[in-house]
Design a protein around this motif. Structure first.
Motif, PDB file in Angstrom:
ATOM      1  N   PHE A 143       0.819  -1.206   0.000  1.00 58.06           N
ATOM      2  CA  PHE A 143       0.000   0.000   0.000  1.00 58.06           C
ATOM      3  C   PHE A 143       0.858   1.264   0.000  1.00 58.06           C
ATOM      4  CE2 PHE A 143      -3.160  -3.122   1.063  1.00 58.06           C
ATOM      5  CZ  PHE A 143      -4.299  -2.635   0.432  1.00 58.06           C
ATOM      6  N   THR A 144       2.026   1.202   0.605  1.00 59.66           N
ATOM      7  CA  THR A 144       2.954   2.339   0.552  1.00 59.66           C
ATOM      8  C   THR A 144       3.377   2.601  -0.886  1.00 59.66           C
ATOM      9  OG1 THR A 144       3.778   1.869   2.781  1.00 59.66           O
ATOM     10  CG2 THR A 144       5.159   3.250   1.376  1.00 59.66           C
ATOM     11  N   ILE A 145       3.694   1.548  -1.602  1.00 59.23           N
ATOM     12  CA  ILE A 145       4.123   1.691  -3.003  1.00 59.23           C
ATOM     13  C   ILE A 145       3.015   2.318  -3.848  1.00 59.23           C
ATOM     14  CG2 ILE A 145       4.717   0.379  -5.086  1.00 59.23           C
ATOM     15  CD1 ILE A 145       6.211  -1.595  -3.113  1.00 59.23           C
ATOM     16  N   ILE A 146       1.788   1.834  -3.678  1.00 53.17           N
ATOM     17  CA  ILE A 146       0.671   2.353  -4.471  1.00 53.17           C
ATOM     18  C   ILE A 146       0.349   3.793  -4.081  1.00 53.17           C
ATOM     19  CG2 ILE A 146      -1.768   2.058  -5.044  1.00 53.17           C
ATOM     20  CD1 ILE A 146      -1.331  -0.999  -4.493  1.00 53.17           C
ATOM     21  N   SER A 147       0.259   4.076  -2.775  1.00 52.46           N
ATOM     22  CA  SER A 147      -0.087   5.436  -2.353  1.00 52.46           C
ATOM     23  C   SER A 147       1.026   6.422  -2.687  1.00 52.46           C
ATOM     24  CB  SER A 147      -0.428   5.481  -0.859  1.00 52.46           C
ATOM     25  OG  SER A 147       0.685   5.193  -0.061  1.00 52.46           O
ATOM     26  N   SER A 148       2.272   5.977  -2.629  1.00 48.78           N
ATOM     27  CA  SER A 148       3.385   6.862  -3.005  1.00 48.78           C
ATOM     28  C   SER A 148       3.322   7.222  -4.482  1.00 48.78           C
ATOM     29  CB  SER A 148       4.720   6.191  -2.678  1.00 48.78           C
ATOM     30  OG  SER A 148       4.869   6.056  -1.294  1.00 48.78           O
ATOM     31  N   THR A 149       2.911   6.286  -5.294  1.00 45.18           N
ATOM     32  CA  THR A 149       2.781   6.539  -6.730  1.00 45.18           C
ATOM     33  C   THR A 149       1.705   7.589  -6.997  1.00 45.18           C
ATOM     34  OG1 THR A 149       3.490   4.281  -7.219  1.00 45.18           O
ATOM     35  CG2 THR A 149       2.332   5.465  -8.969  1.00 45.18           C
ATOM     36  N   THR A 150       0.555   7.438  -6.347  1.00 45.10           N
ATOM     37  CA  THR A 150      -0.522   8.403  -6.586  1.00 45.10           C
ATOM     38  C   THR A 150      -0.200   9.765  -5.978  1.00 45.10           C
ATOM     39  OG1 THR A 150      -1.753   7.598  -4.655  1.00 45.10           O
ATOM     40  CG2 THR A 150      -2.302   6.620  -6.800  1.00 45.10           C
ATOM     41  N   TYR A 151       0.415   9.760  -4.794  1.00 43.97           N
ATOM     42  CA  TYR A 151       0.754  11.046  -4.174  1.00 43.97           C
ATOM     43  C   TYR A 151       1.863  11.769  -4.937  1.00 43.97           C
ATOM     44  CZ  TYR A 151      -2.018  12.217  -0.113  1.00 43.97           C
ATOM     45  OH  TYR A 151      -3.032  12.640   0.704  1.00 43.97           O
ATOM     46  N   ALA A 152       2.735  11.060  -5.617  1.00 43.01           N
ATOM     47  CA  ALA A 152       3.766  11.720  -6.419  1.00 43.01           C
ATOM     48  C   ALA A 152       3.132  12.647  -7.445  1.00 43.01           C
ATOM     49  CB  ALA A 152       4.659  10.682  -7.102  1.00 43.01           C
ATOM     50  N   VAL A 153       2.051  12.196  -8.060  1.00 41.27           N
ATOM     51  CA  VAL A 153       1.351  13.019  -9.046  1.00 41.27           C
ATOM     52  C   VAL A 153       0.702  14.231  -8.365  1.00 41.27           C
ATOM     53  CG1 VAL A 153      -0.500  13.038 -10.769  1.00 41.27           C
ATOM     54  CG2 VAL A 153       0.973  11.026 -10.541  1.00 41.27           C
ATOM     55  N   VAL A 154       0.059  14.011  -7.221  1.00 44.52           N
ATOM     56  CA  VAL A 154      -0.589  15.100  -6.481  1.00 44.52           C
ATOM     57  C   VAL A 154       0.433  16.174  -6.112  1.00 44.52           C
ATOM     58  CG1 VAL A 154      -1.770  15.697  -4.318  1.00 44.52           C
ATOM     59  CG2 VAL A 154      -2.447  13.631  -5.575  1.00 44.52           C
ATOM     60  N   PHE A 155       1.590  15.750  -5.573  1.00 46.46           N
ATOM     61  CA  PHE A 155       2.602  16.711  -5.141  1.00 46.46           C
ATOM     62  C   PHE A 155       3.266  17.409  -6.320  1.00 46.46           C
ATOM     63  CE2 PHE A 155       3.063  13.924  -1.171  1.00 46.46           C
ATOM     64  CZ  PHE A 155       2.101  14.667  -0.492  1.00 46.46           C
ATOM     65  N   LEU A 156       3.431  16.720  -7.419  1.00 43.03           N
ATOM     66  CA  LEU A 156       4.002  17.346  -8.608  1.00 43.03           C
ATOM     67  C   LEU A 156       3.110  18.494  -9.077  1.00 43.03           C
ATOM     68  CD1 LEU A 156       6.284  17.262 -10.699  1.00 43.03           C
ATOM     69  CD2 LEU A 156       4.867  15.687 -12.040  1.00 43.03           C
ATOM     70  N   GLU A 157       1.802  18.256  -9.082  1.00 43.33           N
ATOM     71  CA  GLU A 157       0.865  19.301  -9.497  1.00 43.33           C
ATOM     72  C   GLU A 157       0.876  20.489  -8.528  1.00 43.33           C
ATOM     73  OE1 GLU A 157      -2.911  17.320  -9.955  1.00 43.33           O
ATOM     74  OE2 GLU A 157      -2.275  16.336 -11.811  1.00 43.33           O
ATOM     75  N   ALA A 158       1.219  20.252  -7.239  1.00 42.38           N
ATOM     76  CA  ALA A 158       1.269  21.327  -6.242  1.00 42.38           C
ATOM     77  C   ALA A 158       2.646  21.995  -6.175  1.00 42.38           C
ATOM     78  CB  ALA A 158       0.897  20.779  -4.869  1.00 42.38           C
ATOM     79  N   LYS A 159       3.563  21.579  -7.034  1.00 37.97           N
ATOM     80  CA  LYS A 159       4.933  22.100  -7.069  1.00 37.97           C
ATOM     81  C   LYS A 159       5.681  21.846  -5.762  1.00 37.97           C
ATOM     82  CE  LYS A 159       4.145  25.564 -10.612  1.00 37.97           C
ATOM     83  NZ  LYS A 159       4.293  26.964 -11.009  1.00 37.97           N
ATOM     84  N   LEU A 160       5.380  20.730  -5.126  1.00 41.28           N
ATOM     85  CA  LEU A 160       6.130  20.268  -3.953  1.00 41.28           C
ATOM     86  C   LEU A 160       7.113  19.212  -4.457  1.00 41.28           C
ATOM     87  CD1 LEU A 160       3.266  20.075  -1.312  1.00 41.28           C
ATOM     88  CD2 LEU A 160       5.223  21.632  -1.293  1.00 41.28           C
ATOM     89  N   TYR A 161       8.192  19.678  -5.053  1.00 43.05           N
ATOM     90  CA  TYR A 161       9.109  18.789  -5.744  1.00 43.05           C
ATOM     91  C   TYR A 161       9.874  17.869  -4.800  1.00 43.05           C
ATOM     92  CZ  TYR A 161       7.965  22.140  -9.357  1.00 43.05           C
ATOM     93  OH  TYR A 161       7.275  22.944 -10.225  1.00 43.05           O
ATOM     94  N   GLY A 162      10.192  18.375  -3.616  1.00 40.41           N
ATOM     95  CA  GLY A 162      10.843  17.517  -2.631  1.00 40.41           C
ATOM     96  C   GLY A 162       9.945  16.348  -2.280  1.00 40.41           C
ATOM     97  N   ASP A 163       8.675  16.639  -2.046  1.00 43.84           N
ATOM     98  CA  ASP A 163       7.729  15.578  -1.732  1.00 43.84           C
ATOM     99  C   ASP A 163       7.492  14.645  -2.920  1.00 43.84           C
ATOM    100  OD1 ASP A 163       7.269  16.119   0.940  1.00 43.84           O
ATOM    101  OD2 ASP A 163       5.705  17.571   0.501  1.00 43.84           O
ATOM    102  N   THR A 164       7.544  15.186  -4.130  1.00 42.23           N
ATOM    103  CA  THR A 164       7.397  14.348  -5.321  1.00 42.23           C
ATOM    104  C   THR A 164       8.548  13.352  -5.405  1.00 42.23           C
ATOM    105  OG1 THR A 164       6.300  16.168  -6.489  1.00 42.23           O
ATOM    106  CG2 THR A 164       7.170  14.364  -7.836  1.00 42.23           C
TER     107      THR A 164
END
Length: 194
Positions: free
Chosen positions: A40-61
């Motif tokens: 679940f970490t792998i799946i949620s990290s994948t989806t959150y990477a897209v969310v953070f990229l759109e928010a310009k939180l590159y460190g979090d991406t």
């Protein structure tokens, strides 16, 4: 497809909502020391990477990409990282381990903050760098089932609530508020088995 939706009076995106649910499942499984938490970490990290990229939180991406890699290692560690390739037990860091963890966090903060400040258009390079470095440390400690991972997550998650409110990721800010509570529960549960 990821157009904003109104949910309980605030705006979110479907992908942020999916990431929210997956992340809750991840932490519940982690508290219970269930190795499926890593999937679940792998799946949620994948989806959150897209969310953070759109928010310009590159460190979090970038952190989400690292979480995926660390999760594969952590999954293996939990199943086979103990003595004689047995299940890894909960343990505590030594004094040296605590000092090394603090130095790792500070070094990560320095490097990431400078990178984010000079090479991206983020408006929060220092906070993003500090929390990204702390999150990576928390994930590494979690991978080795170190009790102190929960202390790191409590500190990081409290600060993330403010950052995500500032960035307009209200659902994610709520999630991290829940993470604080869940990390306290996790700390207590793991302390009994350490």
């Amino acid at each position: 497809m990821n157009d904003p939706i109104l949910l309980f009076g605030f705006t979110t995106a479907p992908l942020e909502l999916i990431s929210f649910v997956l992340s809750i499942i991840t932490v519940v499984l982690t508290i219970r020391q269930n190795a499926w938490a890593w999937l679940f970490t792998i799946i949620s990290s994948t989806t959150y990477a897209v969310v953070f990229l759109e928010a310009k939180l590159y460190g979090d991406t970038g952190l989400q990409a690292l979480f995926i890699l660390v999760s594969v290692w952590g999954w293996y560690q939990w199943l086979y990282g103990g003595d004689d390739h047995s299940t890894l037990p909960v343990s505590r860091l030594s004094r040296r381990g605590l000092a090394m963890s603090a130095l790792l966090w500070l070094a990560g903060f320095a490097v990431l903050s400078l990178f984010l400040k000079h090479w991206t258009d983020t408006d929060v390079p220092y906070m993003d760098g500090f929390l990204t470095a702390g999150s990576l440390l928390g994930q590494l400690l979690l991978s080795r089932k170190k009790l102190e991972n929960w202390h790191v997550w409590i500190a990081v998650d409290v600060l993330y609530v403010g950052l995500y409110v500032y960035k307009g990721l209200v659902l994610t800010a709520l999630l991290y508020g829940l993470f604080v509570i869940m990390a306290i529960i996790g700390l207590r549960a793991w302390r009994r088995t350490a």
